[in-house]
Design a protein around this motif. Structure first.
Motif, PDB file in Angstrom:
ATOM      1  N   ASP A 132       0.824  -1.220   0.000  1.00 41.03           N
ATOM      2  CA  ASP A 132       0.000   0.000   0.000  1.00 41.03           C
ATOM      3  C   ASP A 132       0.855   1.266   0.000  1.00 41.03           C
ATOM      4  O   ASP A 132       0.642   2.180   0.788  1.00 41.03           O
ATOM      5  CB  ASP A 132      -0.921   0.001   1.228  1.00 41.03           C
ATOM      6  N   SER A 133       1.817   1.311  -0.910  1.00 36.15           N
ATOM      7  CA  SER A 133       2.771   2.422  -0.889  1.00 36.15           C
ATOM      8  C   SER A 133       2.097   3.773  -1.131  1.00 36.15           C
ATOM      9  O   SER A 133       2.487   4.782  -0.537  1.00 36.15           O
ATOM     10  CB  SER A 133       3.894   2.196  -1.910  1.00 36.15           C
ATOM     11  N   LEU A 134       1.076   3.808  -1.995  1.00 37.25           N
ATOM     12  CA  LEU A 134       0.408   5.079  -2.263  1.00 37.25           C
ATOM     13  C   LEU A 134      -0.286   5.600  -1.008  1.00 37.25           C
ATOM     14  O   LEU A 134      -0.211   6.795  -0.688  1.00 37.25           O
ATOM     15  CB  LEU A 134      -0.602   4.919  -3.404  1.00 37.25           C
ATOM     16  N   ALA A 135      -0.943   4.709  -0.280  1.00 41.12           N
ATOM     17  CA  ALA A 135      -1.629   5.117   0.949  1.00 41.12           C
ATOM     18  C   ALA A 135      -0.630   5.446   2.053  1.00 41.12           C
ATOM     19  O   ALA A 135      -0.839   6.382   2.839  1.00 41.12           O
ATOM     20  CB  ALA A 135      -2.588   4.023   1.403  1.00 41.12           C
ATOM     21  N   PHE A 136       0.475   4.672   2.119  1.00 41.51           N
ATOM     22  CA  PHE A 136       1.502   4.966   3.125  1.00 41.51           C
ATOM     23  C   PHE A 136       2.092   6.363   2.918  1.00 41.51           C
ATOM     24  O   PHE A 136       2.339   7.099   3.877  1.00 41.51           O
ATOM     25  CB  PHE A 136       2.639   3.935   3.060  1.00 41.51           C
ATOM     26  N   ASN A 137       2.328   6.703   1.674  1.00 44.07           N
ATOM     27  CA  ASN A 137       3.066   7.932   1.370  1.00 44.07           C
ATOM     28  C   ASN A 137       2.177   9.136   1.060  1.00 44.07           C
ATOM     29  O   ASN A 137       2.704  10.235   0.824  1.00 44.07           O
ATOM     30  CB  ASN A 137       4.016   7.681   0.196  1.00 44.07           C
ATOM     31  N   LYS A 138       0.873   8.957   1.066  1.00 39.04           N
ATOM     32  CA  LYS A 138       0.001  10.102   0.858  1.00 39.04           C
ATOM     33  C   LYS A 138       0.174  11.078   2.024  1.00 39.04           C
ATOM     34  O   LYS A 138      -0.007  10.707   3.187  1.00 39.04           O
ATOM     35  CB  LYS A 138      -1.463   9.659   0.759  1.00 39.04           C
ATOM     36  N   PRO A 139       0.543  12.327   1.762  1.00 39.47           N
ATOM     37  CA  PRO A 139       0.855  13.246   2.862  1.00 39.47           C
ATOM     38  C   PRO A 139      -0.393  13.687   3.621  1.00 39.47           C
ATOM     39  O   PRO A 139      -1.499  13.730   3.078  1.00 39.47           O
ATOM     40  CB  PRO A 139       1.515  14.424   2.154  1.00 39.47           C
ATOM     41  N   LEU A 140      -0.182  13.994   4.876  1.00 46.31           N
ATOM     42  CA  LEU A 140      -1.237  14.630   5.650  1.00 46.31           C
ATOM     43  C   LEU A 140      -1.447  16.050   5.143  1.00 46.31           C
ATOM     44  O   LEU A 140      -0.479  16.717   4.736  1.00 46.31           O
ATOM     45  CB  LEU A 140      -0.855  14.691   7.132  1.00 46.31           C
ATOM     46  N   PRO A 141      -2.661  16.567   5.152  1.00 42.18           N
ATOM     47  CA  PRO A 141      -2.857  17.992   4.884  1.00 42.18           C
ATOM     48  C   PRO A 141      -2.031  18.816   5.877  1.00 42.18           C
ATOM     49  O   PRO A 141      -1.834  18.409   7.033  1.00 42.18           O
ATOM     50  CB  PRO A 141      -4.358  18.186   5.105  1.00 42.18           C
ATOM     51  N   ALA A 142      -1.530  19.943   5.430  1.00 45.19           N
ATOM     52  CA  ALA A 142      -0.625  20.751   6.257  1.00 45.19           C
ATOM     53  C   ALA A 142      -1.222  21.082   7.612  1.00 45.19           C
ATOM     54  O   ALA A 142      -0.507  21.090   8.631  1.00 45.19           O
ATOM     55  CB  ALA A 142      -0.254  22.035   5.511  1.00 45.19           C
ATOM     56  N   GLU A 143      -2.527  21.320   7.661  1.00 48.38           N
ATOM     57  CA  GLU A 143      -3.153  21.704   8.928  1.00 48.38           C
ATOM     58  C   GLU A 143      -3.273  20.531   9.895  1.00 48.38           C
ATOM     59  O   GLU A 143      -3.566  20.715  11.083  1.00 48.38           O
ATOM     60  CB  GLU A 143      -4.535  22.313   8.682  1.00 48.38           C
ATOM     61  N   ASN A 144      -3.048  19.305   9.396  1.00 45.73           N
ATOM     62  CA  ASN A 144      -3.136  18.117  10.249  1.00 45.73           C
ATOM     63  C   ASN A 144      -1.780  17.576  10.661  1.00 45.73           C
ATOM     64  O   ASN A 144      -1.714  16.563  11.382  1.00 45.73           O
ATOM     65  CB  ASN A 144      -3.914  17.009   9.537  1.00 45.73           C
ATOM     66  N   LEU A 145      -0.708  18.217  10.221  1.00 45.71           N
ATOM     67  CA  LEU A 145       0.647  17.800  10.579  1.00 45.71           C
ATOM     68  C   LEU A 145       1.113  18.619  11.782  1.00 45.71           C
ATOM     69  O   LEU A 145       1.233  19.844  11.696  1.00 45.71           O
ATOM     70  CB  LEU A 145       1.599  18.002   9.400  1.00 45.71           C
ATOM     71  N   PRO A 146       1.389  17.979  12.917  1.00 43.28           N
ATOM     72  CA  PRO A 146       1.853  18.733  14.086  1.00 43.28           C
ATOM     73  C   PRO A 146       3.181  19.435  13.804  1.00 43.28           C
ATOM     74  O   PRO A 146       3.978  18.970  12.973  1.00 43.28           O
ATOM     75  CB  PRO A 146       2.027  17.653  15.164  1.00 43.28           C
ATOM     76  N   PRO A 147       3.454  20.544  14.472  1.00 41.57           N
ATOM     77  CA  PRO A 147       4.703  21.269  14.228  1.00 41.57           C
ATOM     78  C   PRO A 147       5.926  20.444  14.618  1.00 41.57           C
ATOM     79  O   PRO A 147       5.908  19.725  15.620  1.00 41.57           O
ATOM     80  CB  PRO A 147       4.570  22.515  15.112  1.00 41.57           C
ATOM     81  N   ASP A 148       6.970  20.543  13.786  1.00 39.29           N
ATOM     82  CA  ASP A 148       8.227  19.827  14.006  1.00 39.29           C
ATOM     83  C   ASP A 148       8.045  18.320  14.003  1.00 39.29           C
ATOM     84  O   ASP A 148       8.747  17.592  14.727  1.00 39.29           O
ATOM     85  CB  ASP A 148       8.916  20.288  15.292  1.00 39.29           C
ATOM     86  N   TYR A 149       7.126  17.839  13.197  1.00 43.40           N
ATOM     87  CA  TYR A 149       6.984  16.399  12.954  1.00 43.40           C
ATOM     88  C   TYR A 149       7.283  16.119  11.491  1.00 43.40           C
ATOM     89  O   TYR A 149       7.030  16.957  10.620  1.00 43.40           O
ATOM     90  CB  TYR A 149       5.577  15.911  13.304  1.00 43.40           C
ATOM     91  N   LEU A 150       7.843  14.940  11.210  1.00 41.76           N
ATOM     92  CA  LEU A 150       8.263  14.567   9.865  1.00 41.76           C
ATOM     93  C   LEU A 150       7.584  13.272   9.444  1.00 41.76           C
ATOM     94  O   LEU A 150       7.657  12.258  10.156  1.00 41.76           O
ATOM     95  CB  LEU A 150       9.790  14.376   9.823  1.00 41.76           C
ATOM     96  N   GLU A 151       6.956  13.283   8.270  1.00 41.03           N
ATOM     97  CA  GLU A 151       6.354  12.075   7.703  1.00 41.03           C
ATOM     98  C   GLU A 151       7.458  11.223   7.088  1.00 41.03           C
ATOM     99  O   GLU A 151       8.198  11.674   6.219  1.00 41.03           O
ATOM    100  CB  GLU A 151       5.312  12.453   6.663  1.00 41.03           C
TER     101      GLU A 151
END
Length: 250
Positions: A132-151
């Motif tokens: 499921d590489s596409l689902a694994f790598n689909k980015p979170l929307p910017a507003e849902n990514l906590p600050p100073d966290y890395l996908e």
């Protein structure tokens, strides 16, 4: 009825009301699951109005002994949430024992527990496949990514992809891994919250509380922690990993 009688009647009603309040259940426990030589279970605490204030995994000290060794696939213990209390968006929890840790090497390759607080059902989790590489790598929307966290790229079958804390000492280069807080995602959505803690740190019988940095927006209504706590209770000889100080999102 004279004024004095009215006064004492009001006092009696107040006393009885307080007695009723004390009977309100504020601690709910889930079923025990065998872990090592002991047991683990979930706990939800609420205030007197029934609002959830924390969600925890607790385990007795014996659970730290007799843990499986030499297994190719680390054991994952499924813990059910307590009945009688509603706590969205949480569905179930897994307590994963990693005898040799996991990638990346020289960071998380030490014995530790991963505690996954899943928002999705077990059926949905089991449907996450190795390709499921596409689902694994689909980015979170910017507003849902906590600050100073890395996908991070890629993901784990029956689990999801990981979003790591760049401020953690083991990632920033300021120290070694003792405990950290990770977000999990799949197909562009946060699907779990994951405190991680080493067995070496647990054996120090700690009591630490750390901040959970929030995204600007959560994707679903529910209760989300602003802090997490890792603690040992000497009186009860047990450990706990707690999501606490919830904010309510409508």
């Amino acid at each position: 009825m004279n004024t004095q009688s009215v006064f004492f009647a009001l006092l009696l009603l107040l006393f009885l009301s307080c007695q009723e309040d004390e009977k309100v259940q504020t601690r709910f426990t889930g079923p025990e699951v065998a872990v090592g030589d002991g047991q683990a279970w979930t706990v939800v605490n609420t205030d007197q109005r029934g609002n959830p204030t924390s969600l925890a995994v607790e385990m007795d000290a014996d659970a730290m002994e007799g843990l499986p060794t030499g297994q190719h696939h680390p054991p994952s213990y499924v813990l059910r949430l307590p009945t009688g209390v509603d706590l969205p968006p949480y569905d179930h929890i897994t307590l994963d024992w990693n005898e040799h840790g996991h990638e990346p090497m020289h960071v998380y390759d030490v014995p530790h527990f991963d505690i996954h607080f899943y928002f999705i059902s077990e059926t949905e989790r089991d449907g996450i496949g190795p390709d499921d590489s596409l689902a694994f790598n689909k980015p979170l929307p910017a507003e849902n990514l906590p600050p100073d966290y890395l996908e991070t790229p890629g993901g784990v079958p029956r689990m999801g992809a990981h979003v790591i804390d760049l401020q953690s000492p083991e990632i920033s280069g300021e120290g070694s891994f003792t405990h950290t807080f990770i977000y999990g995602k799949y197909d562009g959505e946060i699907i779990f919250l994951e405190p991680m803690v080493t067995t070496e740190f647990l054996r120090t019988k700690p009591d630490v509380t750390a901040q959970v940095r929030q995204p600007q927006e959560w994707q679903h209504a529910g209760y989300y922690p602003t802090n997490y706590r890792i603690a040992y209770d000497a009186g009860k000889d047990r450990y706990s990993v707690v999501l606490k100080d919830f904010v309510s999102v409508q």
